[in-house]
Design an enzyme around this catalytic site. Structure first.
Site, PDB file in Angstrom:
ATOM      1  CE  LYS A   1      30.515  -1.587  16.398  1.00  0.00           C
ATOM      2  NZ  LYS A   1      30.439  -1.961  14.974  1.00  0.00           N
TER       3      LYS A   1
ATOM      4  CG  ASP B   1      41.036 -16.866  11.553  1.00  0.00           C
ATOM      5  OD1 ASP B   1      41.650 -17.175  12.590  1.00  0.00           O
ATOM      6  OD2 ASP B   1      39.840 -16.538  11.539  1.00  0.00           O
TER       7      ASP B   1
ATOM      8  CB  SER C   1      34.500  -2.432  14.451  1.00  0.00           C
ATOM      9  OG  SER C   1      33.646  -2.473  13.332  1.00  0.00           O
TER      10      SER C   1
END
Length: 356
Positions: free
Chosen positions: A334, A320, A309
């Site tokens: 998740k 990223d 999560s």
């Protein structure tokens, strides 16, 4: 016909429509009213509204008859708890019902504060084991160590106690509790006094060599970003020129704290994550809102199969954005967002509302 009108009344909260329907009924326009009501439902409301009303009526009738006629004494509260949890289990693992005790646990996870002994406890196969003892809190002051097995709390033998025994170690501040425990096969007895406990999001940070700072982030409660920032600034003060952020075994938590932790390393107004849902109000784009602490310091994030999560948001976003290198093993995966919804009698529904 009266049942149908009652169902329509229940779902059509608009006073205007109710007023119009009553006026039409007074003029004996029953058929047009019913036809227009069905048309209105078909055009403007979800098709399953009447199906929901039907199923509620079936369940209510069943529940009443079951508790009235069953051969043995029933516990309506336990039956309802099981029924609700069984229903939600058919959806996804994260849409869950919290009874009053569950709500307390959920709040502890989010705030990091409660009154207890200050230890991480596991109950398995009739045994109550201390997995971690938090420094300077009641369990630590009473001499407990990780690995100790509690066998009796007050007059309650743990082997005979079928419910969550850790609840016996919570209560009002300064409450004194007698505890028997096993350590390396030897039985010991001690008294512990309950106190306010603060569970740290960052239980440990230190320099691991002359230039490398190491931060363990174990949960995303409301203090996570502040504690991470404090640890980062202290390590930089001590001369750290690169940072290792350890998110192993971190199950996640508050989404806002994940955004704030990313914000320590990336500029203001940077997009971190978006959420998508069939319900448009849950479609959101989350951006950083403050000035960063350090845009240049090299950063490594460690994850494992229990990093989930919010941990995955932090590690994935920073990777990223070319602000971190991720090492370790594949994370949990998740991609769902939950929202707590308060219900009656201090209960709560944690419902999946969107996807990351």
């Amino acid at each position: 016909m009266s049942i149908l009108l009652l169902m329509i009344y229940s779902y059509f909260s608009s006073q205007l429509y109710i007023h119009i329907m009553i006026r039409l009924l007074q003029k004996r326009y029953l058929v047009p009213v019913v036809a227009s009501a069905f048309l209105y439902v078909g055009v403007s409301f979800k098709d399953n509204f009447f199906e929901i009303a039907k199923q509620i009526e079936i369940f209510t009738t069943l529940f009443k008859e079951l508790n009235t006629n069953y051969v043995d004494e029933t516990n309506p509260g336990e039956l309802m708890d099981s029924a609700i949890k069984g229903m939600l289990a058919s959806l996804d693992p994260y849409t869950v019902y919290f009874n009053e005790q569950d709500v307390l646990k959920f709040k502890i996870n989010n705030t990091g504060e409660y009154t207890g002994i200050g230890a991480l406890i596991t109950q398995k196969s009739g045994k109550l084991i201390l997995r971690e003892v938090y420094k300077n809190f009641p369990a630590d002051k009473a001499g407990f160590k990780a690995g100790d097995e509690i066998i009796q709390i007050g007059d309650v033998l743990i082997a005979d106690f079928k419910d969550d025994a850790s609840q016996l170690l919570k209560g009002a501040k300064n409450t004194k509790i007698e505890i028997k425990y096993l350590r390396q096969g030897k039985t010991n007895t001690t008294q512990i006094s309950l106190d306010e406990v603060e569970i740290k999001s960052v239980p440990f940070f230190a320099k691991i060599d002359d230039k490398t700072g190491y931060i363990v982030l174990s949960r995303f409660n409301k203090k996570a970003s502040n504690e991470t920032k404090e640890a980062l600034l202290e390590l930089k003060k001590q001369g750290a020129e690169r940072i290792v952020l350890d998110l192993r075994n971190n199950p996640g938590g508050l989404l806002g704290e994940a955004i704030n932790i990313c914000n320590l390393f990336v500029p203001k107004n940077e997009v971190i994550v978006t959420t998508k849902s069939i319900n448009e109000k849950h479609n959101n784009t989350y951006k950083t809102a403050a000035e960063p602490v350090d845009l240049e310091i090299p950063l490594v994030i460690i994850v494992n199969d229990k990093s989930a999560s919010a941990s995955e948001i932090v590690s994935g976003a920073l990777q990223d954005l070319d602000r971190a290198v991720i090492i370790g093993s594949r994370s949990f995966g998740k991609g769902l967002v939950q929202k707590p919804v308060d219900l009656t009698y201090n209960t709560q529904l944690k419902v999946t509302i969107s996807r990351y």
